[in-house]
Scaffold this motif. Structure first.
Motif, PDB file in Angstrom:
ATOM      1  N   MET A   1      29.458  31.916  61.869  1.00 14.18           N
ATOM      2  CA  MET A   1      29.792  33.084  62.277  1.00 14.18           C
ATOM      3  C   MET A   1      31.851  32.711  61.784  1.00 14.18           C
ATOM      4  O   MET A   1      32.223  33.715  61.830  1.00 14.18           O
ATOM      5  N   PHE A   2      32.074  31.357  62.811  1.00 15.25           N
ATOM      6  CA  PHE A   2      33.464  31.202  61.829  1.00 15.25           C
ATOM      7  C   PHE A   2      33.786  31.476  60.664  1.00 15.25           C
ATOM      8  O   PHE A   2      35.032  32.197  60.113  1.00 15.25           O
TER       9      PHE A   2
ATOM     10  N   GLU B   1      37.485  39.346  58.693  1.00 15.17           N
ATOM     11  CA  GLU B   1      38.682  40.495  59.337  1.00 15.17           C
ATOM     12  C   GLU B   1      39.339  39.276  60.761  1.00 15.17           C
ATOM     13  O   GLU B   1      39.813  39.354  61.198  1.00 15.17           O
ATOM     14  N   GLN B   2      39.136  38.285  60.472  1.00 13.08           N
ATOM     15  CA  GLN B   2      39.633  36.509  60.779  1.00 13.08           C
ATOM     16  C   GLN B   2      40.093  36.911  62.903  1.00 13.08           C
ATOM     17  O   GLN B   2      41.261  36.756  63.232  1.00 13.08           O
ATOM     18  N   LYS B   3      39.382  37.560  63.436  1.00 16.14           N
ATOM     19  CA  LYS B   3      39.298  37.907  64.881  1.00 16.14           C
ATOM     20  C   LYS B   3      39.272  37.162  66.052  1.00 16.14           C
ATOM     21  O   LYS B   3      40.557  37.124  66.880  1.00 16.14           O
ATOM     22  N   ILE B   4      39.441  35.741  65.358  1.00 15.96           N
ATOM     23  CA  ILE B   4      39.241  34.676  66.219  1.00 15.96           C
ATOM     24  C   ILE B   4      41.189  34.311  65.968  1.00 15.96           C
ATOM     25  O   ILE B   4      41.455  33.658  67.824  1.00 15.96           O
TER      26      ILE B   4
ATOM     27  N   GLU C   1      32.123  33.421  57.964  1.00 13.21           N
ATOM     28  CA  GLU C   1      32.287  34.592  58.165  1.00 13.21           C
ATOM     29  C   GLU C   1      33.772  35.651  58.313  1.00 13.21           C
ATOM     30  O   GLU C   1      34.260  36.764  57.654  1.00 13.21           O
ATOM     31  N   ASP C   2      34.481  34.927  60.022  1.00 15.34           N
ATOM     32  CA  ASP C   2      35.186  35.611  60.535  1.00 15.34           C
ATOM     33  C   ASP C   2      36.208  35.005  59.823  1.00 15.34           C
ATOM     34  O   ASP C   2      36.527  36.173  59.010  1.00 15.34           O
TER      35      ASP C   2
ATOM     36  N   TYR D   1      31.816  33.399  70.036  1.00 14.64           N
ATOM     37  CA  TYR D   1      31.135  34.364  68.991  1.00 14.64           C
ATOM     38  C   TYR D   1      30.249  33.831  70.308  1.00 14.64           C
ATOM     39  O   TYR D   1      28.941  35.362  69.718  1.00 14.64           O
TER      40      TYR D   1
END
Length: 486
Positions: free
Chosen positions: A101-102, A109-112, A104-105, A340
């Motif tokens: 999930m990291f 979108e780099q939400k983390i 993919e992020d 996540y």
């Protein structure tokens, strides 16, 4: 048999004390006493010869000269009771899911980063972060990690901890099967008296996970054509490549066997070109495609990335996975799991000090003689300080390096790695061990029961790597109801 065996202050996988085995090793311990030292010595030689005859080797390079060696084998297995294994399996699946999930992020979108969980520069300055090559398109199942190798250790209390995540090209799966094969052939009296989880169907699971990654523009989605791309016979893990391709029934190819025409990948055959849907590559990102990465690469395939971006071919493991498995990012994996999945990590990390943090930096500089310090960009034991074993001069040199560039280093307490008995040179003695667990992911995730137990066969050594004298043991996961307690 084990009368002179010393447990010391370490957690021992097999023995409660020098006379008493743990409950799940009781039967093995009894069987062991049916052999003489001479018989065990003879069996040990037979086992090593079996590896040699099958060509199970790896290559060690010194000054550009390659030496082929067999992986030393030790016959005392690491035995895991079923309830212990269930916890490991659950914890490893949780970790790999969060890491995927990291990825993919971080290529999306780099939400983390936006939410301030991970510093932006830690990602953007990472040499394995390929934003341009790996962003902006979807991949089958949104899955970046077809095969993960997660390294576990046990501390002095017997608690499992994750030492390292390998998400690029983890090697060693072939040794799991060969260790089992040798155990069955050479030590049948020990093997067949236990109720052990089988490895029989595991390569079918690997193949099913592989071919589930059908690219969106495949012309043959029900029977996709997959290949294993190897750098060639001089690669240290070449045996691994040969074994996995053979067992999965896919072609083993080198870069020169493939060609890209109109953004489609083909394999050259004697009957002409054959379209390829899925490439399980064992080549590093940098060498994959001279057009998109290093222009001097002779190992890759020109135009491969164009075909990948257009959805004409799947490449496993994903491009740019290295951003998730370097030593600096490792410290943030527990936070990824919480962010996540909204869960606490089932298997904790080794405690890690981040030297970009002023308080942690001060603590580390005051306690260098007690800690292990690692360069986040190095591997294989390079640019590393093991405080308790270092001279005062080495500690001072490292102190200056850390002060000059604290972001480049992390520190960890020196962990007393668990030990297990090994039989080499006609006697039993304790050796440090770790365990590499393999996770295959496609439509869902599956953990290989057991894994590769690596053992530091040099007495007193902490190094389990085969290139530095380490060996392998078979890993037994006992069937439910057929075991005691760890």
């Amino acid at each position: 048999m084990l009368k002179d065996y010393q447990i010391g202050s370490f957690f021992d996988e097999m023995m409660k004390d020098s006379d008493q085995p743990k409950a799940h090793y009781h039967r093995f311990h009894q069987l062991l006493h049916q052999f003489s030292i001479e018989q065990l010595k003879e069996k040990n030689e037979t086992a090593q010869l079996s590896f040699l005859r099958q060509g199970i080797t790896f290559t060690v390079y010194h000054d550009t000269v390659g030496t082929e060696r067999t992986m030393p084998f030790d016959f005392i297995p690491i035995i895991l009771p079923s309830e212990k294994w269930q916890k490991i399996e659950k914890g490893i699946k949780q970790r790999v899911k969060a890491l995927n999930m990291f990825l993919e992020d971080v290529y999306g979108e780099q939400k983390i980063v936006e939410d301030g969980v991970i510093p932006r520069d830690l990602i953007e300055q990472n040499p394995y972060y390929y934003k341009e090559q790996a962003s902006g398109y979807s991949i089958p199942h949104d899955n970046h990690i077809f095969l993960a190798g997660i390294d576990l250790i046990r501390d002095e209390h017997g608690e499992y901890r994750v030492l390292e995540d390998n998400l690029r090209n983890p090697s060693g799966m072939s040794y799991v099967f060969q260790n089992r094969y040798v155990m069955r052939q050479v030590y049948p009296e020990l093997f067949f008296k236990h109720s052990i989880r089988t490895l029989e169907q595991q390569l079918s699971e690997l193949h099913a996970a592989l071919i589930s990654h059908v690219p969106k523009n495949s012309k043959n989605p029900h029977h996709p054509c997959a290949v294993l791309l190897t750098p060639g016979a001089y690669n240290s893990a070449y045996y691994d490549h040969v074994f996995l391709a053979q067992q999965m029934g896919i072609e083993l190819v080198e870069g020169r066997d493939l060609v890209v025409e109109e953004d489609v990948v083909y394999m050259k055959t004697i009957r002409g070109l054959k379209r390829i849907d899925i490439i399980y590559r064992r080549i590093d990102d940098d060498f994959l495609d001279p057009e998109a990465f290093r222009p001097d690469s002779a190992l890759g395939v020109k135009g491969l990335l164009r075909a990948y971006k257009k959805g004409n071919v799947a490449i496993l493991n994903g491009i740019g996975n290295g951003v998730a498995d370097d030593k600096a990012m490792y410290a943030y994996v527990p936070k990824m799991i919480e962010y996540y999945l909204g869960e606490s990590p089932i298997i904790p990390n080794v405690e890690t000090y981040f030297l970009r943090d002023a308080d942690q930096l001060d603590y580390v500089l005051e306690h260098l003689e007690e800690l292990v310090v690692k360069n986040v960009g190095a591997s294989g034991g390079y640019d590393m300080l093991i405080g308790p074993h270092a001279s005062a001069e080495e500690i001072e040199i490292f102190r200056e390096k850390i002060i000059e560039n604290p972001k480049q280093y992390i520190a960890q307490p020196t962990i007393k790695l668990s030990r297990a008995p090994s039989f080499q040179s006609d006697r039993f003695y304790p050796c440090h061990v770790d365990l590499r667990i393999f996770v295959m992911s496609g439509e869902d995730s599956h953990v290989l029961p057991g894994g590769l137990s690596r053992v530091a066969l040099k007495e007193g050594s902490l190094v389990v790597n085969s290139s530095q004298g380490g060996g392998g043991k078979d890993t037994w996961v006992l069937q439910e109801g057929g075991d005691g307690h760890a």
